[in-house]
Structure formats: structure tokens, C-alpha cells
Design a protein around this motif. Structure first.
Motif, PDB file in Angstrom:
ATOM      1  N   SER A  15       0.853  -1.191   0.000  1.00 28.70           N
ATOM      2  CA  SER A  15       0.000   0.000   0.000  1.00 28.70           C
ATOM      3  C   SER A  15       0.887   1.239   0.000  1.00 28.70           C
ATOM      4  N   LYS A  17       0.672   5.782  -0.867  1.00 30.37           N
ATOM      5  CA  LYS A  17      -0.167   6.940  -1.156  1.00 30.37           C
ATOM      6  C   LYS A  17       0.520   7.801  -2.202  1.00 30.37           C
ATOM      7  N   THR A  19       0.049  11.464  -4.724  1.00 35.43           N
ATOM      8  CA  THR A  19      -0.686  12.699  -4.970  1.00 35.43           C
ATOM      9  C   THR A  19      -0.712  12.928  -6.470  1.00 35.43           C
ATOM     10  N   GLN A  24      -4.849  13.279  -3.159  1.00 37.52           N
ATOM     11  CA  GLN A  24      -4.146  12.118  -2.631  1.00 37.52           C
ATOM     12  C   GLN A  24      -4.975  10.857  -2.867  1.00 37.52           C
ATOM     13  N   SER A  26      -4.947   6.423  -2.570  1.00 42.20           N
ATOM     14  CA  SER A  26      -4.336   5.267  -1.933  1.00 42.20           C
ATOM     15  C   SER A  26      -4.182   4.176  -2.984  1.00 42.20           C
TER      16      SER A  26
END
Length: 193
Positions: A15, A17, A19, A24, A26
Motif C-alpha cells: 500500500s 499513497k 498525490t 491524494q 491510496s
């Protein structure tokens, strides 16, 4: 297996994150086990875990080694397998040729990679994960942008896979345990999977 194989076992779920355009998101990446061709045919042999991953994925990264022609040969049958699961979906995909630093051992030309990417309707990147991780990062960011645009253009009508719950773990032990609990619960309510 080398130390990298032990540190990152096949089937791991990552996982991160990102932008993108100021928003943003995931990202979940399911690293699927190796897919192979069955006995010199164009049919693939893949585990059930791969089918589950294909079903919920919003985008695909096809990776082969430029030093191993067999890994390149698997891509087309794997793509056809995915189309059987998502026959009408417009799913972003990325064709990534790895080991770009090993040019003397090359078995797959850049031209072959570009032709296959064009045939599959995907974006082509030739990278060296060992020497230039920025190239890999750029490729994934490109795929994320395509997925984001596709989801944004759905106007509320998501394709079937987009609203599915993503797996929390690459193994199924927890799911089996919860399913067993549900089946043996006092209420014995009907459950649809």
C-alpha cells in the motif's frame, strides 16, 4: 531464492499513497505469483490468487525481463486471460520491460516491447529496477493517472471491479476463518458471496 525473494515473498500486497493532480489517492499493489505457459503452448497456468487479483484490479502492470524471452511470451496469453474476466472493461495497463541495465544479455528488443504495448493498448516502459527506481516510480505514477482519469470519467457508473472490497492480505486464512464463523453462527443467516 536470493535475499530479495525472502524479503518480498510472491503474493505480497503493498500500500502506498500518491498525490495526483493535487488529490491524494491510496494505491494497493498486489504482487502476484509467477505465471507460466503450459508445456510449450500459449495457454497460461495461473493460481486462483491471480484470478482474484484480476477481478478487483483497476489497472495492470505486465512485467517481463528483457533477458528472458519466455517471460515476454507469457504477456499476450495473460492479457487474453484478463480479457475473459473483464471482456468489455477499459482497463489501463502498463507493459514494463525490466533489467534494462543488462543490455548485453538482451533477448527481447525495445521494438518488440513497443509493438506488444501498442497491440494491448498500453503504455511501454523499459526500466532497471536495480539501477534506477525513479523509472519504476514514473511508470506507476503514469498508470495511476490513467486509472484516476478513467474513474473520474465514469460519471458515477463504475465498472464492476471498482467498487469491490480490496483484499487486506494475500493469503486466504483470515477469510476462511471468518466464513467458517459465519456458517456456524447461531443465527445461521444466509450469506451470499
Amino acid at each position: 531464492p536470493d535475499s530479495n525473494d525472502l524479503a518480498f515473498p510472491p503474493g505480497a500486497l503493498y500500500s502506498r499513497k500518491f498525490t495526483i493532480d493535487g488529490e491524494q489517492i491510496s494505491l494497493q499493489v498486489q504482487d502476484t505469483p509467477f505465471v507460466s505457459l503450459e508445456d510449450d503452448t500459449d495457454s497460461i497456468c495461473c493460481q486462483e490468487q491471480i484470478n482474484r487479483s484480476i477481478y478487483w484490479a483497476d489497472g495492470f502492470v505486465f512485467v517481463y525481463s528483457i533477458t528472458e524471452y519466455e517471460s515476454y511470451r507469457v504477456i499476450r496469453p495473460l492479457y487474453q486471460h484478463i480479457r475473459k474476466i473483464h471482456p468489455n472493461a477499459n482497463i489501463p495497463l502498463l507493459l514494463m520491460a525490466n533489467k534494462g541495465d543488462l543490455l548485453r544479455a538482451r533477448q527481447v528488443s525495445s521494438k518488440e516491447g513497443l509493438q506488444l504495448a501498442s497491440e494491448l493498448g498500453g503504455t511501454y516502459y523499459e526500466v532497471s529496477a536495480r539501477e534506477n527506481c525513479e523509472g519504476v516510480h514514473e511508470a506507476f505514477q503514469q498508470l495511476c493517472q490513467e486509472v484516476s482519469r478513467m474513474i473520474g470519467s465514469c460519471n458515477g457508473e463504475k465498472r464492476r471491479g471498482l467498487h469491490l472490497v480490496r483484499p487486506k492480505s494475500p493469503n486466504m486464512q483470515d477469510l476462511k476463518r471468518r466464513l467458517k464463523q459465519a456458517l456456524t453462527s447461531k443465527g445461521k443467516s444466509a450469506t451470499t458471496l
